[in-house]
Design a protein around this motif. Structure first.
Motif, short mmCIF file in Angstrom:
data_model
loop_
_atom_site.label_atom_id
_atom_site.label_comp_id
_atom_site.label_asym_id
_atom_site.label_seq_id
_atom_site.Cartn_x
_atom_site.Cartn_y
_atom_site.Cartn_z
N ASP A 31 0.75 -1.11 0.05
CA ASP A 31 0.01 0.02 0.06
C ASP A 31 0.93 1.45 0.12
O ASP A 31 1.52 1.72 0.90
N LYS A 32 0.97 2.09 -1.03
CA LYS A 32 1.72 3.32 -1.15
C LYS A 32 0.77 4.36 -0.32
O LYS A 32 1.53 5.25 0.04
N THR A 33 -0.55 4.33 -0.37
CA THR A 33 -1.20 5.04 0.11
C THR A 33 -2.30 4.50 1.25
O THR A 33 -2.85 3.44 0.69
N ILE A 34 -2.40 4.92 2.48
CA ILE A 34 -3.41 4.27 3.18
C ILE A 34 -4.47 5.08 3.49
O ILE A 34 -4.04 6.29 4.05
N VAL A 35 -5.70 4.86 3.26
CA VAL A 35 -6.72 5.94 3.59
C VAL A 35 -7.55 5.34 4.53
O VAL A 35 -8.27 4.31 4.57
N MET A 36 -8.01 6.35 5.76
CA MET A 36 -8.40 6.03 6.71
C MET A 36 -9.81 6.88 6.55
O MET A 36 -9.58 8.07 6.88
N LYS A 37 -10.87 6.20 6.21
CA LYS A 37 -12.06 7.25 6.07
C LYS A 37 -13.17 7.33 6.98
O LYS A 37 -13.25 6.36 7.83
N ASN A 38 -13.57 8.42 7.32
CA ASN A 38 -14.50 8.88 8.37
C ASN A 38 -14.32 8.35 9.70
O ASN A 38 -14.89 7.38 10.21
N ILE A 39 -13.01 8.75 10.04
CA ILE A 39 -12.82 8.39 11.45
C ILE A 39 -13.00 9.43 12.51
O ILE A 39 -12.81 10.68 12.08
N LYS A 40 -13.12 9.36 13.66
CA LYS A 40 -13.30 10.19 14.91
C LYS A 40 -11.87 10.65 15.28
O LYS A 40 -11.02 9.68 15.08
N HIS A 41 -11.79 11.93 15.94
CA HIS A 41 -10.47 12.26 16.56
C HIS A 41 -9.50 12.22 15.33
O HIS A 41 -8.12 11.85 15.63
N GLY A 42 -9.67 12.66 14.39
CA GLY A 42 -8.80 12.74 13.18
C GLY A 42 -7.48 13.62 13.36
O GLY A 42 -6.47 13.13 12.80
N ARG A 43 -7.72 14.93 13.95
CA ARG A 43 -6.50 15.68 13.80
C ARG A 43 -5.38 15.06 15.17
O ARG A 43 -4.08 14.96 14.96
N GLU A 44 -6.09 14.49 16.25
CA GLU A 44 -5.26 13.73 17.13
C GLU A 44 -4.47 12.57 16.64
O GLU A 44 -3.41 12.38 16.94
N ILE A 45 -5.21 11.82 15.88
CA ILE A 45 -4.69 10.39 15.27
C ILE A 45 -3.65 10.90 14.14
O ILE A 45 -2.36 10.44 14.19
N LYS A 46 -3.96 11.83 13.41
CA LYS A 46 -2.83 12.54 12.52
C LYS A 46 -1.69 12.86 13.15
O LYS A 46 -0.45 12.50 12.76
N ASP A 47 -1.63 13.70 13.99
CA ASP A 47 -0.54 13.93 14.82
C ASP A 47 0.26 13.06 15.49
O ASP A 47 1.49 12.89 15.65
#
Length: 147
Positions: free
Chosen positions: A94-110
């Motif tokens: 997987d060159k790109t992993i897309v996690m769609k429609n999740i809560k706490h997005g900014r916290e998880i991204k950080d």
């Protein structure tokens, strides 16, 4: 549940992943209802995606392979408190992993950004990028080198 044939190897595998930091379910866009057929497990050293109902697929990506993370929120996602996180990796499957429609997005991204950098430092890996020295046919473009 399958019987574990080598308990020591299983424990070593669990310890190598690190501590489970987040377990987030993919959700339906409307009302943010959890969709139990896909969930994401974020460990200190791995991102695991488990999907399926009758046939289950488990896909892992080491944190040190994640090079960039992108957060997107459409208007409807903002209404329901959801996000889409895209991880750009050097993983073979997987060159790109897309996690769609999740809560706490900014916290998880950080968290992914910080842990991927820590994992690269622990493994002493350097993020190498292709800066375009090869010509279209794959041979070395010497015109740029002579300038």
């Amino acid at each position: 549940m399958a019987k574990i044939s080598n308990e020591a190897q299983n424990q070593a595998s669990i310890l190598a992943k690190g501590d489970l930091q987040y377990k987030e379910y993919g959700r339906l866009l409307f009302f943010g209802i959890p969709w139990p057929f896909k969930h994401y497990e974020l460990y200190n050293n791995e991102l695991t995606i488990v999907s399926g109902f009758l046939s289950i697929t488990e896909d892992d990506c080491f944190m040190y392979r994640i090079s960039d993370v992108e957060l997107k929120r459409s208007f409807l996602q903002r209404l329901f408190g959801l996000s889409t996180i895209t991880c750009f990796t050097s993983d073979v499957t997987d060159k790109t992993i897309v996690m769609k429609n999740i809560k706490h997005g900014r916290e998880i991204k950080d968290f992914i950004n910080q842990e991927s950098e820590r994992a690269r430092l622990r493994r002493r890996t350097v993020n190498m990028q292709d800066i375009g020295f090869a010509a279209e046919d794959g041979s070395l473009d010497t015109d740029d080198l002579n300038d």
